[in-house]
Design a protein around this motif. Structure first.
Motif, mmCIF file in Angstrom:
data_model
loop_
_atom_site.group_PDB
_atom_site.id
_atom_site.type_symbol
_atom_site.label_atom_id
_atom_site.label_comp_id
_atom_site.label_asym_id
_atom_site.label_seq_id
_atom_site.Cartn_x
_atom_site.Cartn_y
_atom_site.Cartn_z
ATOM 1 N N UNK A 283 21.508 36.118 13.403
ATOM 2 C CA UNK A 283 21.522 36.031 12.688
ATOM 3 C C UNK A 283 21.490 36.216 11.487
ATOM 4 N N UNK A 284 20.620 37.624 11.736
ATOM 5 C CA UNK A 284 19.806 38.222 10.484
ATOM 6 C C UNK A 284 21.256 39.696 9.687
ATOM 7 N N UNK A 285 21.618 39.900 10.716
ATOM 8 C CA UNK A 285 23.159 40.294 10.097
ATOM 9 C C UNK A 285 23.759 39.620 9.205
ATOM 10 N N UNK A 286 24.073 38.078 10.435
ATOM 11 C CA UNK A 286 25.221 37.516 9.218
ATOM 12 C C UNK A 286 23.857 37.039 7.543
ATOM 13 N N UNK A 287 23.126 37.177 7.652
ATOM 14 C CA UNK A 287 22.115 36.156 6.364
ATOM 15 C C UNK A 287 21.792 37.781 5.753
ATOM 16 N N UNK A 288 22.505 38.840 6.571
ATOM 17 C CA UNK A 288 22.799 40.212 5.099
ATOM 18 C C UNK A 288 23.900 39.662 4.334
ATOM 19 N N UNK A 289 24.848 39.448 5.203
ATOM 20 C CA UNK A 289 26.707 39.589 4.948
ATOM 21 C C UNK A 289 26.573 38.455 3.981
ATOM 22 N N UNK A 290 25.420 37.611 3.624
ATOM 23 C CA UNK A 290 25.378 36.328 2.759
ATOM 24 C C UNK A 290 24.787 37.213 1.356
ATOM 25 N N UNK A 291 23.803 37.639 1.997
ATOM 26 C CA UNK A 291 22.855 38.253 0.811
ATOM 27 C C UNK A 291 24.054 39.068 -0.119
ATOM 28 N N UNK A 292 25.082 40.029 0.708
ATOM 29 C CA UNK A 292 25.762 41.296 -0.036
ATOM 30 C C UNK A 292 26.894 40.262 -0.313
ATOM 31 N N UNK A 293 27.614 39.108 0.021
ATOM 32 C CA UNK A 293 28.296 38.207 -0.652
ATOM 33 C C UNK A 293 27.646 37.079 -1.774
#
Length: 297
Positions: A283-293
């Protein structure tokens, strides 16, 4: 007398044209000047005007110079690390945060600024090379000067993106700077679902269809009904949004409801880099992708 009357009427018509035309031009001139000024300002600050309505229309339509696609990412990002945040005085956390922003984009320069003094904010907001400012979660409320708030509004309205991470303090700062009345909700677990309608033709269209809170992640949402007109909720659940953005003139205000402490905190990193929380499927890696988006909007 007939010819004299006709000549008199023609003379009166000519006189009226000579008197009224300059008056009409003077009345119209300010709007022409301001419209042209808006066109020039926007072209200087990163937008172009639709040629169809550039001069004659009542409403100017703007088109962004940079498209919203997964390949775009800003070359320069400003990150706030002041005393009102958990990053203050923690060099490892700042390094970790920079790594999150630069993951898969090693060429990106992440600059930091550490206070809300007018000169400091102005230096970041007037940097023409930087199109994104990121504010982490606030642990204390900052002292916002009127000039600093004006500079941040001008930065966004000129075609740039300001990203706020989740937190009650962040929402209070957003409301004070932009005059909104966004209402926070109490902390809640996921999952949060991607809005197919709102992510269409945005970088979020390629993001995960569902987000989970994950371990050590605190998620701060807002009531959907309290978002400003025109806001887009990208991820929400039962009337609460955790990822959203609002168009602000030519730019964008973006909110990611995760405080990102699981990715940036010193406890979750080793000397060799991020721990297993950063694995691709976590989940943290997915949130990292959301932040970059969000940064790429």
């Amino acid at each position: 007398q007939g010819p004299r009357v006709a000549m008199g009427l023609r003379a009166a018509a000519v006189f009226a044209a000579l008197v009224l035309c300059p008056l009409l031009l003077v009345e119209r001139m300010p709007s022409l000047i301001f419209q042209r000024g808006d066109v020039l300002l926007a072209q200087q600050r990163g937008a172009r005007v639709s040629s169809l309505e550039q001069f004659g229309g009542q409403k100017v339509q703007w088109e962004p110079l940079r498209p919203e696609h997964p390949q775009y990412y800003p070359n320069v990002i400003y990150l706030y690390t002041g005393p009102e945040t958990s990053l203050y005085g923690h060099s490892n956390s700042i390094t970790n945060f920079k790594s999150v922003l630069r993951k898969d984009h090693p060429e990106v320069m992440v600059k930091t600024f550490g206070d809300f003094r007018t000169a400091t904010i102005r230096a970041a907001a007037w940097d023409e090379a930087a199109h994104t400012i990121v504010f982490p979660s606030f642990t204390d409320y900052p002292d916002l000067h009127m000039i600093s708030k004006t500079d941040l509004r001008g930065y966004a309205s000129s075609g740039n993106n300001i990203v706020f991470l989740g937190g009650f303090g962040s929402l209070s700062v957003i409301n004070e700077i932009f005059g909104w009345q966004i209402r926070p909700v109490e902390y809640q677990d996921g999952p949060f679902y991607r809005s197919k309608r709102n992510v269409h033709n945005t970088v979020f269209a390629g993001m995960p269809s569902m987000l989970e809170s994950g371990r050590d992640n605190r998620i701060y949402g807002v009531h959907l009904g309290s978002l400003p007109p025109g806001a887009r909720s990208y991820y929400d659940s039962i009337g609460d949004s955790v990822v959203w953005s609002v168009r602000y003139d030519l730019g964008m205000i973006t909110y990611v409801g995760n405080s990102m402490e699981a990715l940036t905190g010193e406890a979750h990193h080793t000397s060799d880099g991020p721990c297993s929380l950063c694995d691709h499927g976590s989940p943290s890696a997915q949130w990292r992708r959301i932040l970059q988006a969000a940064v790429a909007l």
